[in-house]
Structure formats: structure tokens, C-alpha cells
Motif scaffolding. Structure first.
Motif, PDB file in Angstrom:
ATOM      1  N   ARG A   1      -9.621   3.706 -11.138  1.00 31.87           N
ATOM      2  CA  ARG A   1      -9.403   2.958 -12.312  1.00 31.87           C
ATOM      3  C   ARG A   1     -10.310   1.744 -12.107  1.00 31.87           C
ATOM      4  O   ARG A   1      -9.990   1.301 -11.427  1.00 31.87           O
ATOM      5  CB  ARG A   1      -7.548   2.172 -12.581  1.00 31.87           C
ATOM      6  CG  ARG A   1      -7.621   1.226 -13.502  1.00 31.87           C
ATOM      7  CD  ARG A   1      -6.266   0.967 -13.200  1.00 31.87           C
ATOM      8  NE  ARG A   1      -5.827  -0.120 -13.052  1.00 31.87           N
ATOM      9  CZ  ARG A   1      -4.169   0.327 -11.280  1.00 31.87           C
ATOM     10  NH1 ARG A   1      -3.742   0.858 -12.266  1.00 31.87           N
ATOM     11  NH2 ARG A   1      -3.958  -0.357 -10.935  1.00 31.87           N
TER      12      ARG A   1
ATOM     13  N   VAL B   1     -10.355  -5.163  -5.439  1.00 31.69           N
ATOM     14  CA  VAL B   1     -10.105  -3.768  -5.630  1.00 31.69           C
ATOM     15  C   VAL B   1      -8.995  -3.400  -4.445  1.00 31.69           C
ATOM     16  O   VAL B   1      -7.942  -2.525  -4.711  1.00 31.69           O
ATOM     17  CB  VAL B   1     -10.979  -2.916  -6.289  1.00 31.69           C
ATOM     18  CG1 VAL B   1     -11.112  -1.574  -6.255  1.00 31.69           C
ATOM     19  CG2 VAL B   1     -11.680  -3.306  -7.664  1.00 31.69           C
TER      20      VAL B   1
ATOM     21  N   THR C   1      -5.650  -3.660  -3.925  1.00 31.16           N
ATOM     22  CA  THR C   1      -4.349  -3.294  -5.675  1.00 31.16           C
ATOM     23  C   THR C   1      -4.020  -2.035  -4.764  1.00 31.16           C
ATOM     24  O   THR C   1      -2.504  -1.762  -5.394  1.00 31.16           O
ATOM     25  CB  THR C   1      -5.102  -3.208  -7.144  1.00 31.16           C
ATOM     26  OG1 THR C   1      -6.273  -1.970  -6.692  1.00 31.16           O
ATOM     27  CG2 THR C   1      -5.982  -4.556  -7.638  1.00 31.16           C
ATOM     28  N   ALA C   2      -4.677  -1.492  -4.114  1.00 27.57           N
ATOM     29  CA  ALA C   2      -4.089  -0.376  -3.314  1.00 27.57           C
ATOM     30  C   ALA C   2      -3.294  -0.142  -2.392  1.00 27.57           C
ATOM     31  O   ALA C   2      -2.235   1.042  -1.886  1.00 27.57           O
ATOM     32  CB  ALA C   2      -5.565   0.994  -3.100  1.00 27.57           C
TER      33      ALA C   2
ATOM     34  N   ALA D   1     -14.552   0.396  -8.306  1.00 29.24           N
ATOM     35  CA  ALA D   1     -12.775   0.980  -8.231  1.00 29.24           C
ATOM     36  C   ALA D   1     -12.589   1.351  -6.922  1.00 29.24           C
ATOM     37  O   ALA D   1     -13.455   1.919  -6.311  1.00 29.24           O
ATOM     38  CB  ALA D   1     -12.502   1.902  -9.598  1.00 29.24           C
ATOM     39  N   VAL D   2     -11.081   2.441  -7.411  1.00 28.62           N
ATOM     40  CA  VAL D   2     -11.122   3.101  -5.898  1.00 28.62           C
ATOM     41  C   VAL D   2     -11.223   4.694  -5.928  1.00 28.62           C
ATOM     42  O   VAL D   2     -10.152   4.839  -6.749  1.00 28.62           O
ATOM     43  CB  VAL D   2      -9.252   2.657  -5.293  1.00 28.62           C
ATOM     44  CG1 VAL D   2      -9.149   3.579  -4.275  1.00 28.62           C
ATOM     45  CG2 VAL D   2      -8.969   1.686  -4.602  1.00 28.62           C
TER      46      VAL D   2
ATOM     47  N   SER E   1     -12.430  -1.560 -12.461  1.00 26.53           N
ATOM     48  CA  SER E   1     -12.184  -3.004 -12.698  1.00 26.53           C
ATOM     49  C   SER E   1     -12.889  -3.345 -14.363  1.00 26.53           C
ATOM     50  O   SER E   1     -14.092  -2.527 -14.501  1.00 26.53           O
ATOM     51  CB  SER E   1     -12.475  -4.065 -11.996  1.00 26.53           C
ATOM     52  OG  SER E   1     -14.108  -3.981 -11.781  1.00 26.53           O
TER      53      SER E   1
ATOM     54  N   SER F   1      -1.662   4.971  -8.325  1.00 23.77           N
ATOM     55  CA  SER F   1      -2.050   4.955  -9.987  1.00 23.77           C
ATOM     56  C   SER F   1      -3.259   4.305  -9.669  1.00 23.77           C
ATOM     57  O   SER F   1      -4.388   4.120 -10.243  1.00 23.77           O
ATOM     58  CB  SER F   1      -1.312   3.994 -10.822  1.00 23.77           C
ATOM     59  OG  SER F   1      -1.169   2.630 -10.162  1.00 23.77           O
ATOM     60  N   THR F   2      -3.724   3.037  -8.794  1.00 22.23           N
ATOM     61  CA  THR F   2      -5.080   3.180  -8.311  1.00 22.23           C
ATOM     62  C   THR F   2      -6.390   3.261  -8.674  1.00 22.23           C
ATOM     63  O   THR F   2      -7.792   3.326  -8.901  1.00 22.23           O
ATOM     64  CB  THR F   2      -5.108   1.392  -7.805  1.00 22.23           C
ATOM     65  OG1 THR F   2      -5.241   1.769  -6.175  1.00 22.23           O
ATOM     66  CG2 THR F   2      -4.140   0.473  -7.714  1.00 22.23           C
TER      67      THR F   2
ATOM     68  N   ASP G   1      -0.732   2.266  -3.567  1.00 14.97           N
ATOM     69  CA  ASP G   1      -0.557   2.761  -5.225  1.00 14.97           C
ATOM     70  C   ASP G   1      -1.510   3.341  -5.717  1.00 14.97           C
ATOM     71  O   ASP G   1      -2.776   3.556  -5.541  1.00 14.97           O
ATOM     72  CB  ASP G   1      -0.866   0.939  -5.980  1.00 14.97           C
ATOM     73  CG  ASP G   1      -0.215   1.408  -7.265  1.00 14.97           C
ATOM     74  OD1 ASP G   1       0.096   2.898  -7.768  1.00 14.97           O
ATOM     75  OD2 ASP G   1      -0.162   0.980  -7.910  1.00 14.97           O
TER      76      ASP G   1
END
Length: 260
Positions: A10, A50, A53-54, A87-88, A12, A6-7, A4
Motif C-alpha cells: 500500500r 510508513v 503503520t506495519a 510502501a511496505v 503512501s 494489510s499494509t 499489520d
């Protein structure tokens, strides 16, 4: 695309963590003594969240810890509560897989930055052409030269993965479940990379030096029951180091300590 995009970048929401004397002591007992690597513990659960999420959950079995960079600004306040964010920071593909760089920031109750961390994960066999965000900090590419300043060999207890999992909160099954580890393409349960770094760090920092940076590349898995032989070279105001297993294969490479 299995990731993903978009991560990237971004951050947390902040999460709180109580730095208790009991928790610090349990970590020290697991790795053979006090270690600055304990600073990874407050963010352990958040890093996994985190990272998840990616990439879809099915890819997590293909992840290995590629590199760890810790930049120290202030000591963790034992007995107090800290906050962590993660964050990634980057996703970078290559033919053999994809590298995810995860950033961590830890703050005290007053908002002062305590440390910055960069966790490099490598998704084996998941090639992409991604070039997003910030890659991991650079580490030395040349080998240390000359005779080492000091060398120490430490046996790794057979139960180290379980003890480290209990003390750190890192319960990745490749460290605890032989069948799962073999299914992930490993020879069996392996020692946590950060446990190896904590053990090696005690040799590197045997003179009581407090690091401003502690970094290394995890080049090869090591099995519980093996030995970790760490060689340390003085360089400038800091150190270079590497650790090998009983067979002489490099387990921790490009080790670097910078002193403030």
C-alpha cells in the motif's frame, strides 16, 4: 500477530521535499564531503511513518537497519522540489526476528523517476512465519577476492550521530540517547548505518564515479569515536566493498556498486 499485514503493497500519498543547497551542504559537512547517499534524506520522515503503520510503536525499539539499496536514475535537482512515496513491500519472518522491506520512489517536478530505494528493517527477537510481498534485493554472498584496489581508514567523530541526525532528520534515539540504546540491547549510542555508508562511499567512489546502484548490508553496529576502514575491489564495471571497525569486525558487508 504483531504486524499489520494489510499494509504490504500500500503506497503512501506523495510528499513534497525541498532539496535546498543548504541542506545538501549540511549533509556533506556531517559525513566529510559530498555523498550520493544524500538521496535518502527526502524520504527519511516518510520511511519512519510508513514503517510505523506495519508495526506497533512498542516494536520500534527493537528495529535495526539491516540493508540499504539505492538505484540511481537521475541526479536530485538541487534548489527544486521533489516528491516521494513509500510502501511496505514485504514482511518476512524467521526464527530470530522479522524483516520488513520498505520501498521508496523519488520523482522530480515533472514526474520523472529520480531514484528507487529499498530499506530493510529487522525486528530483533520478533519471530513470525510471515511470507508476504517482495523481499529486499539480493546482495553478494561470497567474499571479495584478491588484493583491494584501494583502502582508507576514517575516524568517526564522537559527535557524528548528533551531526548526522541534524543533517538527515533521522533522530532514532538509539543514535542519540545512551540510556535508550542500552535499553534496546545495544552497548550504547551507535552511529547511523547510513552515516557509515556515506563515509565508506567516499572511499568507494574516490575516483569520481557516479553509481547506478549503491548497496550494502549493515552487519554490526559501530560506536562514535571508532574508525571505519573501507576496502574496495574492482569487479566488472563496478566495485565490491566492505568496512571494518578498529577491532577488525565487519560493519558494512556485501557492499556493491554498479556503474551505468
Amino acid at each position: 500477530m504483531p504486524f499489520d499485514e494489510s499494509t504490504v503493497g500500500r503506497w503512501s500519498e506523495p510528499r513534497s521535499f525541498d532539496v535546498t543547497p543548504a541542506g545538501v551542504a549540511a549533509y556533506a559537512e556531517a559525513v566529510g564531503g559530498p555523498s550520493p547517499v544524500y538521496v535518502v534524506v527526502p524520504a527519511m520522515e516518510l520511511v519512519f511513518t510508513v514503517a510505523g503503520t506495519a508495526a506497533p510503536a512498542g516494536l520500534r525499539a527493537r528495529v535495526v537497519h539491516g540493508q540499504q539499496d539505492i538505484f540511481f536514475h537521475r541526479r536530485l535537482p538541487v534548489g527544486e522540489t521533489v516528491t516521494v512515496r513509500a510502501a511496505v513491500l514485504g514482511l518476512h519472518g524467521k526464527r530470530s526476528g522479522t524483516v520488513a522491506t520498505i520501498g521508496v520512489r523519488t520523482y522530480d517536478a515533472g514526474g520523472a523517476l529520480l531514484n528507487e530505494q529499498y530499506v530493510t528493517e529487522f525486528y530483533r527477537g520478533v519471530p513470525t512465519d510471515l511470507r508476504l510481498g517482495t523481499p529486499s534485493p539480493t546482495l553478494p554472498t561470497d567474499a571479495p577476492s584478491g588484493p583491494p584496489l584501494r583502502t582508507a581508514t576514517v575516524p568517526l567523530p564522537v559527535d557524528l550521530p548528533r551531526r548526522y541526525a541534524d543533517a538527515s532528520g533521522d533522530r532514532n534515539p538509539i543514535h542519540l540517547d545512551d540510556e535508550f540504546a542500552r535499553g534496546a540491547g545495544l552497548p550504547g549510542v551507535i552511529v547511523h548505518g547510513l552515516a557509515s555508508l556515506a563515509v565508506a562511499g567516499r572511499t568507494v567512489l574516490a575516483d569520481g564515479t557516479e553509481p547506478a546502484r549503491l548497496s550494502c548490508r549493515f552487519t554490526r553496529p559501530i560506536a562514535p569515536g571508532d574508525t571505519l576502514r573501507t576496502r574496495v575491489w574492482a569487479e566488472g564495471r563496478g566495485y565490491r566493498f566492505e568496512s571494518v571497525d578498529q577491532a577488525g569486525d565487519v560493519v558494512l558487508g556485501a557492499g556493491l556498486v554498479e556503474i551505468a
